[in-house]
Scaffold this motif. Structure first.
Motif, PDB file in Angstrom:
ATOM      1  N   SER A 264      43.371  32.071  72.496  1.00 49.70           N
ATOM      2  CA  SER A 264      42.873  33.219  73.255  1.00 49.70           C
ATOM      3  C   SER A 264      41.507  33.648  72.741  1.00 49.70           C
ATOM      4  CB  SER A 264      43.873  34.381  73.189  1.00 49.70           C
ATOM      5  OG  SER A 264      43.838  34.978  71.917  1.00 49.70           O
ATOM      6  N   PHE A 265      41.185  33.259  71.506  1.00 50.85           N
ATOM      7  CA  PHE A 265      39.875  33.620  70.959  1.00 50.85           C
ATOM      8  C   PHE A 265      38.880  32.461  71.004  1.00 50.85           C
ATOM      9  CE2 PHE A 265      42.082  37.298  69.224  1.00 50.85           C
ATOM     10  CZ  PHE A 265      41.117  38.284  69.394  1.00 50.85           C
ATOM     11  N   THR A 274      33.490  37.111  70.144  1.00 50.78           N
ATOM     12  CA  THR A 274      34.385  38.207  69.779  1.00 50.78           C
ATOM     13  C   THR A 274      35.156  37.876  68.514  1.00 50.78           C
ATOM     14  OG1 THR A 274      34.654  38.589  72.134  1.00 50.78           O
ATOM     15  CG2 THR A 274      36.163  39.746  70.661  1.00 50.78           C
ATOM     16  N   SER A 281      39.662  41.715  61.177  1.00 55.07           N
ATOM     17  CA  SER A 281      40.989  42.103  61.668  1.00 55.07           C
ATOM     18  C   SER A 281      41.926  40.903  61.722  1.00 55.07           C
ATOM     19  CB  SER A 281      40.874  42.723  63.063  1.00 55.07           C
ATOM     20  OG  SER A 281      40.164  43.931  62.993  1.00 55.07           O
ATOM     21  N   ARG A 284      43.014  40.036  58.257  1.00 54.78           N
ATOM     22  CA  ARG A 284      44.084  40.903  57.757  1.00 54.78           C
ATOM     23  C   ARG A 284      45.433  40.474  58.323  1.00 54.78           C
ATOM     24  NH1 ARG A 284      40.437  45.011  58.000  1.00 54.78           N
ATOM     25  NH2 ARG A 284      40.909  45.494  60.147  1.00 54.78           N
ATOM     26  N   LEU A 285      45.402  40.117  59.603  1.00 55.92           N
ATOM     27  CA  LEU A 285      46.621  39.646  60.256  1.00 55.92           C
ATOM     28  C   LEU A 285      47.139  38.397  59.564  1.00 55.92           C
ATOM     29  CD1 LEU A 285      48.644  39.551  62.625  1.00 55.92           C
ATOM     30  CD2 LEU A 285      46.929  38.252  63.890  1.00 55.92           C
TER      31      LEU A 285
ATOM     32  N   ALA B 258      53.512  40.849  66.905  1.00 56.00           N
ATOM     33  CA  ALA B 258      52.747  41.706  67.821  1.00 56.00           C
ATOM     34  C   ALA B 258      52.403  43.028  67.135  1.00 56.00           C
ATOM     35  CB  ALA B 258      53.544  41.942  69.101  1.00 56.00           C
ATOM     36  N   ILE B 261      49.617  42.396  64.745  1.00 56.30           N
ATOM     37  CA  ILE B 261      48.352  42.243  65.473  1.00 56.30           C
ATOM     38  C   ILE B 261      47.792  43.620  65.808  1.00 56.30           C
ATOM     39  CG2 ILE B 261      47.326  41.498  67.672  1.00 56.30           C
ATOM     40  CD1 ILE B 261      49.306  39.118  67.614  1.00 56.30           C
ATOM     41  N   SER B 264      46.526  45.253  62.649  1.00 58.34           N
ATOM     42  CA  SER B 264      45.329  44.648  62.072  1.00 58.34           C
ATOM     43  C   SER B 264      44.084  45.061  62.860  1.00 58.34           C
ATOM     44  CB  SER B 264      45.458  43.121  62.026  1.00 58.34           C
ATOM     45  OG  SER B 264      45.330  42.582  63.313  1.00 58.34           O
ATOM     46  N   PHE B 265      44.274  45.489  64.102  1.00 58.79           N
ATOM     47  CA  PHE B 265      43.137  45.928  64.911  1.00 58.79           C
ATOM     48  C   PHE B 265      43.015  47.451  64.977  1.00 58.79           C
ATOM     49  CE2 PHE B 265      43.099  41.571  66.459  1.00 58.79           C
ATOM     50  CZ  PHE B 265      41.740  41.322  66.521  1.00 58.79           C
ATOM     51  N   ALA B 271      37.677  48.089  62.915  1.00 59.88           N
ATOM     52  CA  ALA B 271      38.671  47.246  63.577  1.00 59.88           C
ATOM     53  C   ALA B 271      38.989  47.774  64.971  1.00 59.88           C
ATOM     54  CB  ALA B 271      39.943  47.170  62.738  1.00 59.88           C
ATOM     55  N   THR B 274      36.258  46.758  67.134  1.00 55.54           N
ATOM     56  CA  THR B 274      36.402  45.328  67.386  1.00 55.54           C
ATOM     57  C   THR B 274      37.451  45.073  68.456  1.00 55.54           C
ATOM     58  OG1 THR B 274      35.922  44.999  65.063  1.00 55.54           O
ATOM     59  CG2 THR B 274      36.726  43.099  66.276  1.00 55.54           C
ATOM     60  N   ILE B 277      36.134  45.290  71.817  1.00 54.22           N
ATOM     61  CA  ILE B 277      35.360  44.102  72.201  1.00 54.22           C
ATOM     62  C   ILE B 277      36.300  42.921  72.431  1.00 54.22           C
ATOM     63  CG2 ILE B 277      33.527  42.527  71.461  1.00 54.22           C
ATOM     64  CD1 ILE B 277      32.602  44.908  69.607  1.00 54.22           C
ATOM     65  N   ALA B 278      37.353  42.858  71.633  1.00 57.32           N
ATOM     66  CA  ALA B 278      38.272  41.717  71.710  1.00 57.32           C
ATOM     67  C   ALA B 278      39.297  41.872  72.831  1.00 57.32           C
ATOM     68  CB  ALA B 278      38.998  41.555  70.373  1.00 57.32           C
ATOM     69  N   SER B 281      40.225  38.875  75.015  1.00 61.33           N
ATOM     70  CA  SER B 281      40.963  37.820  74.315  1.00 61.33           C
ATOM     71  C   SER B 281      42.386  38.268  74.011  1.00 61.33           C
ATOM     72  CB  SER B 281      40.262  37.453  73.008  1.00 61.33           C
ATOM     73  OG  SER B 281      39.008  36.884  73.293  1.00 61.33           O
ATOM     74  N   LEU B 282      42.524  39.508  73.560  1.00 63.80           N
ATOM     75  CA  LEU B 282      43.870  40.015  73.274  1.00 63.80           C
ATOM     76  C   LEU B 282      44.682  40.117  74.556  1.00 63.80           C
ATOM     77  CD1 LEU B 282      43.049  42.738  70.574  1.00 63.80           C
ATOM     78  CD2 LEU B 282      44.246  40.573  70.213  1.00 63.80           C
ATOM     79  N   ARG B 284      44.393  38.106  77.162  1.00 62.94           N
ATOM     80  CA  ARG B 284      44.840  36.752  77.502  1.00 62.94           C
ATOM     81  C   ARG B 284      46.053  36.364  76.671  1.00 62.94           C
ATOM     82  NH1 ARG B 284      39.543  35.533  78.172  1.00 62.94           N
ATOM     83  NH2 ARG B 284      39.240  34.933  76.016  1.00 62.94           N
ATOM     84  N   LEU B 285      45.991  36.755  75.392  1.00 64.17           N
ATOM     85  CA  LEU B 285      47.110  36.469  74.502  1.00 64.17           C
ATOM     86  C   LEU B 285      48.385  37.149  75.008  1.00 64.17           C
ATOM     87  CD1 LEU B 285      48.343  35.518  71.792  1.00 64.17           C
ATOM     88  CD2 LEU B 285      47.501  37.637  70.778  1.00 64.17           C
ATOM     89  N   ARG B 288      49.974  35.428  77.932  1.00 60.58           N
ATOM     90  CA  ARG B 288      50.692  34.184  77.643  1.00 60.58           C
ATOM     91  C   ARG B 288      52.047  34.457  77.007  1.00 60.58           C
ATOM     92  NH1 ARG B 288      47.227  29.218  75.440  1.00 60.58           N
ATOM     93  NH2 ARG B 288      49.242  28.229  75.748  1.00 60.58           N
ATOM     94  N   MET B 289      52.119  35.574  76.277  1.00 61.25           N
ATOM     95  CA  MET B 289      53.372  35.858  75.589  1.00 61.25           C
ATOM     96  C   MET B 289      54.222  36.860  76.348  1.00 61.25           C
ATOM     97  SD  MET B 289      52.032  36.034  71.665  1.00 61.25           S
ATOM     98  CE  MET B 289      51.919  37.797  71.875  1.00 61.25           C
TER      99      MET B 289
END
Lengths: 360, 360
Positions: A264-265, A274, A281, A284-285, B258, B261, B264-265, B271, B274, B277-278, B281-282, B284-285, B288-289
């Motif tokens: 996804s990244f 990104t 982050s 850390r994960l 999860a 995740i 961590s953000f 974070a 971030t 901005i992410a 991508s997050l 999309r993740l 999928r899940m």
């Protein structure tokens, strides 16, 4: 007790087990030696290979005694074959050093089945233990970051009294390895209602309920797979078949999700950018989910403690297994576990109670 | 066959099951109706509640027939109690519509145990089936995104012939639900070596090996928990105890990750920035899940197909369960499954082979 303890806790190490060979093992020991001045090593393996590896590590000077062995247990060796023909292997020597009281605890990254069988035969089961178990640390929401799960694969079978003993052994591990005075124990089932599951689980439920007070544990009853990483429980008890499937299913799920996260990244240029920004982050994960931090299955129920490190363990993971072995050896864990198992097998009026000793 | 098929596939829906109530169910049907003009609904539940909900949805006009029922099966009702006293419930009516051939398939978000028991008693087992099973879709690395796992909790026991039948039923589901012509079947165990595991698994290994060619499946042998989401297998066969523990363990692991995740953000201000901005991508993740995409356990081995949607299913998840039910009904899945099970029970020389029909 501690006044008579030697300054250094001696850890017996199988240098030749594991997928990455002795270089990774020695590098792992060097990490441990740097952090902890109270550890000494008995290192078993091919001396001509090990000597130059150790010579390179300043932190290991004067801390390692090498015991030369000719042979190595391969990762695909049949346990029964090792049992019959493995006397000259580094794994055999590693376990025998604990048997002979030359070392306090053993660590190997080698073949799990062979290590378990050798441990059982050379160290023998504790009095009163029917089936030894392998306990693993499971990432969890508890403050310490880990729960204990057993059995994750020593024996595919377990009857009700075995499950009771697993509860006692897991509780001892939680006290001495994780510092939890009154561990909360859950029995893994397909539902939390008392009527669910196989008859052996219902009977084990009753046995653990009856033993809980004397053992100073809190029995939370049946738990489900979704509860294994929960902060409502410290120790999860199950048979070695179910435990092994659960452990490997969790591993597969974590791998799948980690793959999805990576993808996804990296799917778009923007996502790649990104990911750069999100690096801290994501780092850390990664740290929280790092299986190397939890490295080390512990064989419970034997006359001596054996820590099984992952076959693919790198130096960080090996150092983590050594730390666990050190913590357990220093706590006098195995003697306390023996007392605990013995007391759970006695009638209540005969129970002289080892509670105070174990919690000390 | 298809020339005689009615234009609309009728899906029998339990409007009153589930944690979110009938509003979520009706909203889910509206999503399905919008995407697929070939679905019609028989909706069971409280008419005064349902009528205004349906009136609001333009896509559902002329597509839904409401069947009024007085009572509701609660999520904590005992299955045996529902069996004795549940004749007036929406769940009972939902299943009976399949039994009476008024509908092609049933969907409910209600109490799993009650739904399974009612389905078994009202629809009865297919000839030759000893234990029905619940199959779930498991997120995987395969191109379609899912593997099939069964049994995940219909029955905690399974002997060797049950496991053989699960293999056959899972293969039928893979063909008709996922479009895989020659499904690869794995038998869940604690290792891939043939000597591992309980005797019943060794015996099932032999039975499936012998049946594989005639059944046009590829038997990959024993697989481990880590292989469940693999792209080396399409269907994973296990008993309902192990399958249920594995499913819930995977759920617990995914929840834990999860949570990590999210944390961590959000741990630092940077974070959090971030994470903004992410977001893509997050996102999309998350997609999928998304467990809602895989919503729907299927009861296999009965005279009729029943899809069990999650109790907490939202409209998207309910629509996903409806889509699965539609796909299976349209493929004539249950008739083919019946033929498959029947043929696997016959002697080889009596096997008239339904391969061509099923693959058509």
């Amino acid at each position: 007790m501690t006044s008579n303890a030697p300054k250094r806790t001696i850890i017996s190490i199988d240098a030749m087990g594991g997928d990455r060979g002795p270089a990774a093992v020695v590098a792992g020991l060097a990490l441990s030696a740097e952090k902890n001045p109270d550890i000494g090593f008995l290192l078993h393996g091919d001396k001509p290979t090990l000597e130059p590896l150790i010579a390179r590590e300043a932190n290991l000077q004067g801390r390692v005694e090498i015991r030369h062995t000719q042979e190595v247990v391969t990762m695909d060796a049949k346990p029964s074959h090792v049992m019959r023909n493995g006397k000259e292997t580094s794994m055999w020597a590693t376990i025998d050093a604990v048997r002979n009281h030359e070392a306090d605890v053993a660590v190997s990254c080698g073949n799990t089945g062979a290590l378990m069988l050798l441990s059982m035969v050379r160290l023998r089961k504790l009095p009163g233990v029917n089936r030894p178990a392998i306990a693993c640390l499971w990432p969890s929401r508890n403050p310490g970051g880990f729960n204990i799960m057993l059995d994750v694969g020593a024996d595919i079978r377990a009857d009700d009294t075995d499950l009771l003993q697993y509860a006692m052994m897991g509780a001892s591990y939680a006290r001495n390895g994780l510092g939890i005075a009154r561990p909360r124990i859950g029995l893994l089932n397909v539902g939390t209602e008392e009527h669910k599951g196989h008859p052996v689980l219902k009977s084990a439920h009753e046995l653990i309920t009856n033993a809980a007070e004397d053992a100073n544990i809190e029995f939370v009853g049946f738990v489900e797979g979704v509860d294994i990483p929960s902060d409502q429980v410290d120790v999860i008890v199950t048979d070695g078949f179910t435990g092994n499937v659960a452990l490997k299913t969790a591993e597969g799920t974590a791998n799948l999700m980690a793959g999805f996260i990576r993808e996804s990244f990296t799917e778009t240029v923007l996502a790649k950018l990104t990911a750069l920004i999100a690096k801290a982050s994501l780092g850390r994960l990664k740290l929280r989910m790092d299986p190397r931090r939890a490295n080390g299955g512990v064989f419970l129920g034997l006359n001596g403690t054996v820590v099984k490190s992952h076959g693919s363990a790198d130096p960080v993971a090996i150092s983590s297994a050594v730390k666990l072995a050190f913590t357990l050896a220093r706590s006098g864990f195995n003697q306390k576990l023996a007392a605990r198992v013995a007391s759970s097998g006695t009638l209540r009026q005969d129970d002289m109670s080892t509670k105070d000793e174990e919690q000390a």
